[in-house]
Write a protein that holds these residues in place. Structure first.
Motif, PDB file in Angstrom:
ATOM      1  N   ASP A  83     143.572  55.716  47.421  1.00  0.00           N
ATOM      2  CA  ASP A  83     143.057  55.565  48.827  1.00  0.00           C
ATOM      3  C   ASP A  83     143.124  53.841  49.076  1.00  0.00           C
ATOM      4  O   ASP A  83     143.073  53.632  50.180  1.00  0.00           O
ATOM      5  N   PHE A  84     142.989  53.166  48.151  1.00  0.00           N
ATOM      6  CA  PHE A  84     143.092  51.720  48.268  1.00  0.00           C
ATOM      7  C   PHE A  84     144.548  51.020  48.063  1.00  0.00           C
ATOM      8  O   PHE A  84     144.755  49.984  47.663  1.00  0.00           O
ATOM      9  N   ASN A  85     145.650  52.047  48.138  1.00  0.00           N
ATOM     10  CA  ASN A  85     147.063  51.519  48.012  1.00  0.00           C
ATOM     11  C   ASN A  85     147.404  50.900  46.834  1.00  0.00           C
ATOM     12  O   ASN A  85     148.357  50.326  46.528  1.00  0.00           O
ATOM     13  N   GLU A 167     140.507  62.658  58.070  1.00  0.00           N
ATOM     14  CA  GLU A 167     141.064  61.376  57.739  1.00  0.00           C
ATOM     15  C   GLU A 167     142.483  61.461  56.799  1.00  0.00           C
ATOM     16  O   GLU A 167     142.680  60.706  55.993  1.00  0.00           O
ATOM     17  N   ASN A 168     143.334  62.312  57.742  1.00  0.00           N
ATOM     18  CA  ASN A 168     144.705  62.282  57.105  1.00  0.00           C
ATOM     19  C   ASN A 168     145.764  61.433  57.970  1.00  0.00           C
ATOM     20  O   ASN A 168     145.364  61.136  59.075  1.00  0.00           O
ATOM     21  N   GLU A 169     146.847  61.385  57.329  1.00  0.00           N
ATOM     22  CA  GLU A 169     147.926  60.543  58.045  1.00  0.00           C
ATOM     23  C   GLU A 169     148.837  61.424  58.666  1.00  0.00           C
ATOM     24  O   GLU A 169     149.446  62.231  57.945  1.00  0.00           O
TER      25      GLU A 169
ATOM     26  N   VAL B  43     144.396  42.771  46.583  1.00  0.00           N
ATOM     27  CA  VAL B  43     145.112  43.784  46.946  1.00  0.00           C
ATOM     28  C   VAL B  43     144.088  44.932  46.885  1.00  0.00           C
ATOM     29  O   VAL B  43     143.427  45.109  45.881  1.00  0.00           O
ATOM     30  N   GLY B  44     143.713  45.870  47.939  1.00  0.00           N
ATOM     31  CA  GLY B  44     142.777  46.807  47.630  1.00  0.00           C
ATOM     32  C   GLY B  44     141.266  46.630  47.569  1.00  0.00           C
ATOM     33  O   GLY B  44     140.558  47.358  47.168  1.00  0.00           O
ATOM     34  N   PRO B  47     137.279  47.899  48.785  1.00  0.00           N
ATOM     35  CA  PRO B  47     137.565  49.229  48.344  1.00  0.00           C
ATOM     36  C   PRO B  47     137.418  50.207  49.467  1.00  0.00           C
ATOM     37  O   PRO B  47     136.516  51.076  49.630  1.00  0.00           O
ATOM     38  N   VAL B  48     138.069  49.999  50.771  1.00  0.00           N
ATOM     39  CA  VAL B  48     138.088  50.744  51.821  1.00  0.00           C
ATOM     40  C   VAL B  48     139.402  51.527  51.987  1.00  0.00           C
ATOM     41  O   VAL B  48     140.055  51.166  51.962  1.00  0.00           O
ATOM     42  N   ALA B  49     139.211  52.726  52.256  1.00  0.00           N
ATOM     43  CA  ALA B  49     140.273  53.637  52.315  1.00  0.00           C
ATOM     44  C   ALA B  49     141.126  53.142  53.358  1.00  0.00           C
ATOM     45  O   ALA B  49     140.878  52.839  54.280  1.00  0.00           O
ATOM     46  N   ALA B  50     142.580  53.462  53.033  1.00  0.00           N
ATOM     47  CA  ALA B  50     143.452  53.102  53.813  1.00  0.00           C
ATOM     48  C   ALA B  50     143.463  53.521  55.316  1.00  0.00           C
ATOM     49  O   ALA B  50     143.685  52.774  56.342  1.00  0.00           O
ATOM     50  N   PHE B  51     143.141  54.746  55.463  1.00  0.00           N
ATOM     51  CA  PHE B  51     142.795  55.335  56.704  1.00  0.00           C
ATOM     52  C   PHE B  51     141.766  54.681  57.420  1.00  0.00           C
ATOM     53  O   PHE B  51     141.818  54.357  58.619  1.00  0.00           O
ATOM     54  N   ARG B  53     140.866  51.444  56.998  1.00  0.00           N
ATOM     55  CA  ARG B  53     141.167  50.227  57.435  1.00  0.00           C
ATOM     56  C   ARG B  53     142.203  50.334  58.590  1.00  0.00           C
ATOM     57  O   ARG B  53     142.023  49.447  59.649  1.00  0.00           O
ATOM     58  N   LYS B  54     143.132  51.354  58.738  1.00  0.00           N
ATOM     59  CA  LYS B  54     143.904  51.405  59.787  1.00  0.00           C
ATOM     60  C   LYS B  54     143.147  51.676  61.270  1.00  0.00           C
ATOM     61  O   LYS B  54     143.466  51.332  62.314  1.00  0.00           O
ATOM     62  N   GLU B 134     150.766  42.920  51.407  1.00  0.00           N
ATOM     63  CA  GLU B 134     149.414  43.125  51.802  1.00  0.00           C
ATOM     64  C   GLU B 134     148.359  41.842  51.927  1.00  0.00           C
ATOM     65  O   GLU B 134     147.761  41.565  52.729  1.00  0.00           O
TER      66      GLU B 134
END
Lengths: 583, 169
Positions: A83-85, A167-169, B43-44, B47-51, B53-54, B134
């Protein structure tokens, strides 16, 4: 053979099956299957729901052999830190082989729930074609599909009740997937497409809503304007769960007045979310339904001022689950504490991700909540600062936490008042909350906090650690103490080989261990992999340069950047990309 | 070794980044320095989910100004649209209708015409490409594409260019 067993054997299998039907928990059914051969057999053939927490722990063939009559499957793929890349793209977690195998074996699949998996359009198309009774698709944090895949689901699943995309891409091809629901489809109970970026045909949506009289849950996406919401609410006043799309309009307009009236009629709404774009002056439209809300998610609602938020929250006396942004502030949390006496779960997300330092929430807000909300049992709290004193107070006020996740925006910030590590605060939490199953720690932390965790956190199943600890002892305290530990994820902490190798058998009692930017070396990982054939020990390199990069770091003394290990019945996976090496 | 204002220990060396084989390792080792962690450039974290963040407050968009020496006006580029330096450089080349901005990021390049730099949160001007993408995206306030010819005759090496710039500011 004991008397009980002989008596039980006189019962026809149908009776046993009927009795087992009352067992809904996976753990109970697993336990039942261990009692004796006949129970194993009856349970095996009557099992309808299966949960697989790590898709690489087994494979589709074994699943089908073990539970041939399964109807409902839950699968989880990538590790949480993806989730955090922290996990490179293309690591894995593909659902296609599962769908293919179940289709070939004519499994009567009705429900599929996936989390952190890669779902291709091909998989969705195969799913849609292969299971005539398919009813429910829930995708959480997945990727790899486009709206074309959704169109296949909509077109072919005649009895679809639930399509829930969280929350899907999704690659939105702006096709008319929603219009693909045939006129004959009236079975929808739940439809959530909030994560989609593209437009949908509003007229098709309105018609769909009008003919699905059992629709209870509807979550719209950003592209749908207020006008559409208004029309939908007129058609579906029976909704329980509503996700608005965009919620911005001229509050003086006729459309807005119509919306207010439509909302008033929705007496059944208990859960509200969305507000993906919101004008604060439009919020009063939802006041009439606030009194009965049990769940409210405003965490994707940008730019609502704190006072507008608190005005809204004052109406929400029955809230049990609240997700908000830290723009609410400590004062706003005070309002929550005074108003929301039924609150069980609170999540406060950061609004400022790039750390410019705008006032977020602090320990004050957390203490207020703990004092005001006696039923609080689950928290995720991103905060600017924390103190041991506050955590100790929170622990005293709320001994019922089952999930406690604290994230300081600066990962190693000490106690804001005393400049000490936050060991004592978290120690108080684990000591007081005897039922704690999930914990995330942050802030400046030494080995001491792990001593406490190992000593007190007897029910702990999942622990997340970042930038914490001084030595291997820290990790050892946890591994030795937490008997029920299932998932351990660690990043940027000085734990190394001694901790990793001290109790290798422990990992077979756990689902998985993630360690990145720690001190474990390649050699130690190799030792572990060699001694424990029922673990997959994956070394994950950065997704650049491919196989060459992986081979370049052949030295056993080198530290491993990312290691992910998990128990498995089926050996190294066959779909690993070249930057993943299973030792 | 010098310490700059943020407490980070940085070593200015002759030659452009990428010139040494262990360059990447060096960057990661530096970030074990807790001061770097303090600067919220990890990086990261949080800890917020990438979704999320976007889709967050500003829609996840990260528009920054880009100036090109000699161009009469500035442009804006959205860093969130790009997954890495090569994509960004291509976008810049499209924006300004030129080629070769990325050359400065390659090994042993001393004669490239353009030098892409950025101003970070601390107000320092940094050469593009040293830190993970990032981390860069999270700390970049604005971009500038310098022409080597414009760099006041301060010599061809990165450290001199940067020194020259801070004097200008």
């Amino acid at each position: 053979m004991c008397l009980f067993q002989s008596v039980m054997n006189y019962f026809p299998e149908e009776v046993l099956e009927h009795v087992f039907d009352f067992l809904t928990s996976h753990r109970d059914r697993n336990a039942v299957s261990l009692v004796c051969k006949s129970w194993y057999s009856v349970e095996k053939f009557s099992r309808k729901k299966v949960f697989i927490g790590n898709c690489y722990a087994v494979n589709p063939e074994r699943l089908i052999a073990r539970f041939p009559r399964l109807r409902s499957l839950i699968l989880k793929g990538k590790p949480h830190f993806a989730d955090f890349n922290l996990v490179p793209h293309d690591w894995g977690g593909h659902v296609y082989p599962w769908i293919e195998a179940m289709a070939k074996s004519r499994i009567n699949l009705e429900e599929l729930r996936l989390k952190r998996m890669v779902v291709s359009d091909e998989s969705l198309k195969l799913l849609a074609k292969s299971f005539p009774n398919f009813k429910s698709l829930v995708l959480v944090s997945c990727e790899g599909f486009t709206t074309n895949g959704l169109a296949a689901i909509a077109s072919n699943c005649k009895f679809l009740r639930e399509l829930d995309l969280q929350e899907n891409e999704v690659d939105d091809r702006k096709g008319h997937w929603l219009s693909c629901f045939p006129e004959s489809c009236t079975s929808l109970v739940s439809l959530n497409f909030a994560c989609l970026k593209g437009e949908v045909n509003a007229a098709a949506l309105e018609r769909l809503v009008a003919r699905c009289r059992n629709l209870r849950s509807l979550r719209l996406n950003h592209a749908l304007p207020l006008e559409v919401l208004q029309k939908i609410l007129v058609q579906a006043p029976q909704l329980n769960d509503l996700g608005t799309g965009s919620f911005t309009h001229d509050p003086n307009s006729e459309t807005f007045i119509k919306l207010k009236n439509a909302v008033k009629n929705c007496h059944s709404i208990r859960s509200l979310s969305g507000f993906l774009d919101v004008n604060g002056r439009c919020l009063p439209a939802v006041y009439p339904i606030c009194a009965n809300l049990t769940a409210l998610n405003l965490s994707y609602a940008p730019g609502i001022f704190s006072n507008e938020l608190t005005k809204l929250i004052r109406h929400c006396k029955k809230i049990e689950r609240l997700w908000i942004l830290d723009t609410i502030g400590d004062k706003g949390l005070g309002v929550v504490a005074n108003t929301c006496k039924e609150l069980q779960e609170l999540r406060v997300f950061p609004s400022d991700l790039y750390g410019v330092g705008n006032a977020a929430v602090t320990e004050e807000g957390l203490v207020a909540i703990s004092a005001g909300c006696p039923k609080l049992n689950s928290i995720l709290y991103f905060c600017q600062q924390m103190t041991n004193a506050a955590l100790i107070t929170v622990a005293k006020n709320c001994p019922n936490f089952i999930r406690f996740r604290l994230c300081t925006l600066n990962p190693i910030v000490p106690d804001a008042a005393t400049n000490q590590p936050l060991d004592e605060g978290f120690g108080a939490i684990v000591q007081s909350c005897k039922g704690l199953t999930r914990l995330s720690v942050s802030g400046q932390l030494t080995d001491q906090v792990f001593l406490y965790i190992g000593m007190y956190a007897e029910q702990l199943e999942m622990l997340s650690i970042a930038f914490a600890g001084d030595s291997d002892k820290g990790m050892l305290y946890v591994l030795n103490g937490c008997k029920k530990l299932k998932k351990l994820e660690i990043r940027d902490s000085p734990f190394g080989n001694m901790a990793l190798l001290s109790d290798m058998g422990k990992y077979e009692t756990m689902r998985s261990l993630w360690m990145s930017s720690c001190q474990v070396t390649l050699g130690a990982c190799k030792t572990l992999a060699e001694k424990m054939p029922r673990l997959n020990v994956e070394i994950i390199s950065e997704n650049e340069g491919g196989a060459g990069e992986v081979e370049a770091r052949l030295d056993d003394r080198d530290r491993v950047e990312k290691m992910y290990l998990y128990r498995t019945l089926v050996g190294p996976r066959t779909d690993a990309p070249d930057f993943v090496r299973t030792l | 070794m010098e310490k700059n204002g943020s407490g980070l220990e940085t070593e200015l060396r002759l030659g452009l980044p990428g010139a040494e084989k262990n360059e990447k390792k060096r960057v990661f080792e530096e970030f074990e320095d807790k001061a770097a962690v303090h600067k919220n450039q990890v990086v990261g974290w949080p800890p917020v989910a990438a979704f999320r963040r976007k889709n967050s407050l500003n829609g996840g968009k990260m528009y920054v100004k880009v100036s090109m020496d000699g161009a009469p006006f500035l442009r804006k580029v959205d860093l969130s649209m790009h997954k890495g330096y090569s994509e960004l450089v291509r976008a810049l080349e499209d924006l300004f209708g030129c080629f070769g901005i990325g050359e400065a990021l390659k090994e042993d390049e001393e004669n490239n015409e353009f030098v892409p730099i950025y101003e970070d949160k601390d107000g320092d001007w940094m050469l593009l490409g040293d830190v993970p993408w990032e981390m860069f995206a999270n700390s970049c306030k604005r971009l500038r594409v310098m022409k080597r010819a414009e760099a006041n005759g301060v010599g061809l090496h990165a450290k001199d260019l940067l020194k020259g710039l801070s004097k200008e500011e």
